[in-house]
Enzyme design. Structure first.
Site, PDB file in Angstrom:
ATOM      1  N   GLU A 138       6.977   2.928  11.198  1.00 43.76           N
ATOM      2  CA  GLU A 138       5.795   3.396  10.384  1.00 43.76           C
ATOM      3  C   GLU A 138       6.281   1.768   9.645  1.00 43.76           C
ATOM      4  OE1 GLU A 138       6.371   5.924   7.558  1.00 43.76           O
ATOM      5  OE2 GLU A 138       3.974   5.576   7.364  1.00 43.76           O
ATOM      6  N   GLU A 154      -1.516  11.734   3.757  1.00 46.15           N
ATOM      7  CA  GLU A 154      -0.320  12.033   2.937  1.00 46.15           C
ATOM      8  C   GLU A 154      -1.220  11.553   2.163  1.00 46.15           C
ATOM      9  OE1 GLU A 154       2.460   8.433   3.789  1.00 46.15           O
ATOM     10  OE2 GLU A 154       3.608   9.380   3.195  1.00 46.15           O
TER      11      GLU A 154
HETATM   12  C1  LER Z   1       5.976   5.612   2.243  1.00 47.61           C
HETATM   13  O1  LER Z   1       5.298   5.235   1.751  1.00 47.61           O
HETATM   14  C2  LER Z   1       5.023   6.150   3.124  1.00 47.61           C
HETATM   15  O2  LER Z   1       4.173   5.527   3.913  1.00 47.61           O
HETATM   16  C3  LER Z   1       5.915   7.550   3.783  1.00 47.61           C
HETATM   17  O3  LER Z   1       4.973   7.577   5.552  1.00 47.61           O
HETATM   18  C4  LER Z   1       7.347   7.513   4.681  1.00 47.61           C
HETATM   19  O4  LER Z   1       7.816   7.623   5.502  1.00 47.61           O
HETATM   20 MN    MN Z   2       3.021   6.969   5.488  1.00 44.25          MN
END
Ligand code: LER
Ligand code: MN
Length: 262
Positions: A145, A239
Site C-alpha cells: 500500500e 477505510e
Molecule cells: C494508513 O494511512 C492506511 O491507509 C492503512 O490502510 C494502513 O495500511
Molecule cells: Mn489505506
C-alpha cells in the site's frame, strides 16, 4: 465489485455482533485489523463462520516494519507477516495489506534515516521476494500500500509501488490503492489507476479528508467508472475515521452502490 468495510467502523463488543451488523448493512465482506486477528484468531474465525460474512483482507497488525532501521525489527515484521498470510489463507481472504514503513517522512522533522532511499528500496524488494514466495505457496497476496508523504518516506504513489512490484517479480505481491493517499500523491488518479490495472488487487475507499466515501471531494463516480472499464473486479474496502453516527457507514455504502450502478 465486492464491497467490504474495516472492522473499526462498525459498533459492537463481540466480533459476531459486528459482522452481523455489516451483513445487515449489505457489505460483502469485512477487512480485519491484523492486530485483533493476532490476538483473537479462533473467535474471529468462528464469528465469520457463524455469520457467513467473508473476510476480504487483513490490514497490517504485524510488529516491526519491512524497512525498519534495525535488522531485528525487520525480521520480526517478516515473521509476523508470514503468520498473518497463513491466517489469510485459512480465512479465505485475498491477503494482507502492508505499507513499506509507517511513521517516516521526508517532509516532516522525523529522525534522519540511517540509510539512503535506494538502500531501503533494496531491503524492501528482498523482503518482498521472500514473502512473495511464501504467499504464492499459500495462494494469498501481500498487498503493498502506497501511503502519502507525511506517513512514509518510501512508496508514496502507485508508480512507486509498481516499480517495487516489478522488481520483486512475484505473483504473490500485488499493489493496492487508497483514495485518501492518492488525492495527495497522484497527478491524475484515473490515469494512475489505468497504468496500475494489471497489478491492482485491492482498493481502500476513503474520501479526500479520510471521512467516509461521499463525505469529501473525491470523484468516486469518475474513478469507479474507470475501474469498471478496466475490469477491476476485486474488493473495495471502506477505510475512514469512524463517524459520530454508525448509520453513516450504511449511508455511504448506499451511495457507493448507487455510483456503481451508473
Ligand atoms: C494508513 O494511512 C492506511 O491507509 C492503512 O490502510 C494502513 O495500511
Ligand atoms: Mn489505506
Amino acid at each position: 465489485m465486492k464491497i467490504s468495510c474495516q472492522d473499526t467502523l462498525v459498533p459492537g463488543v463481540k466480533f459476531e455482533q459486528k459482522y452481523q451488523t455489516l451483513k445487515d448493512w449489505g457489505f460483502d465482506g469485512v477487512e480485519l485489523s491484523g492486530d485483533l486477528l493476532m490476538e483473537n484468531f479462533k473467535e474471529i474465525k468462528s464469528a465469520l463462520d457463524s455469520t457467513g460474512l467473508q473476510a476480504s483482507t487483513i490490514c497490517s497488525g504485524f510488529r516491526g516494519w519491512l524497512v525498519a532501521d534495525e535488522t531485528e525489527d525487520r525480521k520480526l515484521a517478516v515473521k509476523d507477516i508470514k503468520c498473518l498470510l497463513e491466517y489469510a489463507a485459512e480465512l479465505g481472504a485475498v491477503g494482507l495489506i502492508t505499507p513499506s514503513i509507517y511513521g517516516t517522512s521526508d517532509y516532516l522533522p522525523f529522525p534522519t534515516r540511517k540509510r539512503t532511499k535506494e538502500e531501503d528500496k533494496k531491503i524492501l524488494i528482498e523482503a518482498l521476494q521472500e514473502i512473495g514466495e511464501y504467499a504464492e505457496k499459500l495462494g494469498v497476496l501481500l498487498l503493498l500500500e502506497p501511503l502519502l508523504r507525511y506517513q512514509t518516506h518510501l512508496v508514496n504513489s502507485l508508480a512507486d509501488g509498481l516499480e517495487i512490484i516489478e522488481a520483486v517479480g512475484s505473483r504473490g505481491v500485488k499493489l493496492m490503492a487508497d483514495f485518501f493517499h492518492m488525492q495527495m500523491e497522484e497527478k491524475e488518479i484515473d490515469a494512475s489507476l489505468i497504468k496500475a490495472k494489471e497489478q491492482l488487487a485491492h482498493i481502500h475507499l476513503s474520501d479526500s479528508n479520510r471521512l467516509l466515501p461521499g463525505q469529501g471531494h473525491t470523484d468516486f463516480k469518475g474513478s469507479l467508472a474507470v475501474l469498471k472499464a478496466v475490469g477491476y473486479n476485486n474488493y473495495l474496502a471502506f477505510e475512514a475515521i469512524p463517524p459520530g453516527n454508525p448509520q453513516e457507514v450504511a449511508d455511504a455504502l448506499a451511495y457507493i452502490r448507487l455510483v456503481l450502478q451508473d
